[in-house]
Scaffold this motif. Structure first.
Motif, PDB file in Angstrom:
ATOM      1  N   LYS A 279       0.380  13.336   0.654  1.00 51.69           N
ATOM      2  CA  LYS A 279      -0.542  13.114  -0.461  1.00 51.69           C
ATOM      3  C   LYS A 279      -1.948  13.613  -0.110  1.00 51.69           C
ATOM      4  CE  LYS A 279       1.884  10.975  -3.631  1.00 51.69           C
ATOM      5  NZ  LYS A 279       1.867  11.320  -5.061  1.00 51.69           N
TER       6      LYS A 279
ATOM      7  N   TYR B  82       2.422  11.116   4.224  1.00 49.02           N
ATOM      8  CA  TYR B  82       3.315  11.130   3.059  1.00 49.02           C
ATOM      9  C   TYR B  82       3.218  12.451   2.289  1.00 49.02           C
ATOM     10  CZ  TYR B  82       4.857   6.214   2.980  1.00 49.02           C
ATOM     11  OH  TYR B  82       5.459   5.007   3.254  1.00 49.02           O
TER      12      TYR B  82
ATOM     13  N   ILE C 189       0.300   4.460  -2.427  1.00 53.83           N
ATOM     14  CA  ILE C 189       0.075   5.820  -1.910  1.00 53.83           C
ATOM     15  C   ILE C 189       1.040   6.800  -2.568  1.00 53.83           C
ATOM     16  CG2 ILE C 189       0.283   7.300   0.122  1.00 53.83           C
ATOM     17  CD1 ILE C 189      -0.641   4.860   1.799  1.00 53.83           C
ATOM     18  N   GLN C 190       2.306   6.451  -2.576  1.00 52.15           N
ATOM     19  CA  GLN C 190       3.337   7.369  -3.072  1.00 52.15           C
ATOM     20  C   GLN C 190       3.174   7.689  -4.554  1.00 52.15           C
ATOM     21  OE1 GLN C 190       7.364   6.231  -1.705  1.00 52.15           O
ATOM     22  NE2 GLN C 190       6.363   5.164  -0.042  1.00 52.15           N
TER      23      GLN C 190
ATOM     24  N   SER D 166       0.219   7.506  -6.269  1.00 57.25           N
ATOM     25  CA  SER D 166      -1.135   7.956  -6.593  1.00 57.25           C
ATOM     26  C   SER D 166      -1.237   9.474  -6.626  1.00 57.25           C
ATOM     27  CB  SER D 166      -2.127   7.402  -5.572  1.00 57.25           C
ATOM     28  OG  SER D 166      -1.947   8.056  -4.327  1.00 57.25           O
TER      29      SER D 166
ATOM     30  N   ILE E  48      -5.824   9.693  -2.419  1.00 58.02           N
ATOM     31  CA  ILE E  48      -6.405   8.526  -1.762  1.00 58.02           C
ATOM     32  C   ILE E  48      -7.810   8.896  -1.284  1.00 58.02           C
ATOM     33  CG2 ILE E  48      -6.232   6.963   0.211  1.00 58.02           C
ATOM     34  CD1 ILE E  48      -4.043   6.453  -1.817  1.00 58.02           C
TER      35      ILE E  48
ATOM     36  N   ALA F 278      -5.561  13.349   0.786  1.00 61.23           N
ATOM     37  CA  ALA F 278      -6.325  12.260   1.398  1.00 61.23           C
ATOM     38  C   ALA F 278      -7.749  12.752   1.629  1.00 61.23           C
ATOM     39  CB  ALA F 278      -5.688  11.837   2.714  1.00 61.23           C
TER      40      ALA F 278
ATOM     41  N   GLU G 104      -2.131   7.523   6.508  1.00 64.29           N
ATOM     42  CA  GLU G 104      -0.803   7.265   5.957  1.00 64.29           C
ATOM     43  C   GLU G 104      -0.516   8.186   4.770  1.00 64.29           C
ATOM     44  OE1 GLU G 104      -1.061   3.148   5.018  1.00 64.29           O
ATOM     45  OE2 GLU G 104      -1.073   2.492   7.111  1.00 64.29           O
ATOM     46  N   ALA G 105      -1.519   8.365   3.914  1.00 65.83           N
ATOM     47  CA  ALA G 105      -1.347   9.242   2.759  1.00 65.83           C
ATOM     48  C   ALA G 105      -1.051  10.673   3.191  1.00 65.83           C
ATOM     49  CB  ALA G 105      -2.603   9.207   1.884  1.00 65.83           C
TER      50      ALA G 105
ATOM     51  N   SER H   2       0.820  -1.224   0.000  1.00 67.88           N
ATOM     52  CA  SER H   2       0.000   0.000   0.000  1.00 67.88           C
ATOM     53  C   SER H   2       0.848   1.267   0.000  1.00 67.88           C
ATOM     54  CB  SER H   2      -0.939   0.008   1.213  1.00 67.88           C
ATOM     55  OG  SER H   2      -1.907  -0.999   1.086  1.00 67.88           O
ATOM     56  N   HIS H   3       2.028   1.217   0.603  1.00 67.58           N
ATOM     57  CA  HIS H   3       2.882   2.408   0.657  1.00 67.58           C
ATOM     58  C   HIS H   3       3.347   2.817  -0.735  1.00 67.58           C
ATOM     59  CE1 HIS H   3       3.059   2.527   5.038  1.00 67.58           C
ATOM     60  NE2 HIS H   3       3.095   1.207   4.985  1.00 67.58           N
TER      61      HIS H   3
END
Length: 205
Positions: free
Chosen positions: A115, A113, A93-94, A96, A99, A117, A109-110, A89-90
């Protein structure tokens, strides 16, 4: 149902929706107005340009729970990729563009990072600057994903950075373990129970 390898979306513009295990409180109670996950997927899909992909990934604890007809239904949507549930999944996420989740920790998590979300319900980590709570109305009033991302960029300026949020968590954290006694019997030890009870008493006061 055959699932896709990562090579099928690599170097493409894509957003991700990870399926919740159901029944589960995070989607059926907390996210009760967004518990129909097919409708969530369809509404996200509707704002994507023709050259963007919607990646859907099954929850590893829910493998075999959903009917074959559910997966056949979502795979009818153009540019929808049902990704193999064991892909990291990591990495997803990175790579994408964003999310989407009802209330899942993948959005947490996103956000960490950096990202975008998007959550369908307010949740404890939505104070993070990279998290944004949206609704069906948000999607209805959005022309496409690029407009949603532009709105995210503007709104994030008024929310907590990761550093500020970390300090916030520490301020409101207490010692003590709340867990399942069957998997973690330490949570039922007298010392731990006293820590947890005293924390709740302070909150009630």
């Amino acid at each position: 149902m055959k699932t896709a390898s990562y090579s099928e979306i690599e170097n493409k513009n894509f957003v991700v929706y990870t399926l919740h295990k159901q029944p589960e409180a995070s989607v059926d109670v907390v996210g009760r107005y967004y518990d129909n996950q097919y409708i969530n997927i369809q509404n996200i899909w509707r704002i994507l340009p023709d050259d963007w992909y919607l990646v859907v990934k099954e929850h590893t604890n829910a493998i075999g729970d959903r009917s074959l007809s559910f997966f056949k239904k979502i795979k009818k949507l153009r540019n929808l990729v049902l990704l193999n549930e064991h892909i990291n999944s990591h990495k997803i996420i990175q790579d994408s563009k964003a999310i989407f989740s009802v209330s899942g920790s993948i959005a947490y998590e996103a956000a960490l990072y950096g990202k975008p979300a998007f959550l369908f319900v307010p949740i404890f980590f939505d104070k993070l600057q990279n998290c944004q709570t949206i609704s069906l109305e948000t999607l209805r009033n959005t022309n496409n994903i690029k407009d949603l991302l532009a709105n995210w960029e503007e709104n994030r300026k008024n929310k907590m950075t990761v550093e500020a949020y970390s300090k916030y968590l520490l301020t409101y954290s207490s010692k003590g373990l709340i867990s399942d006694p069957l998997t973690d019997p330490k949570c039922m030890e007298e010392e731990n129970l006293n820590l947890v009870i005293n924390t709740f008493l302070k909150l009630i006061e």
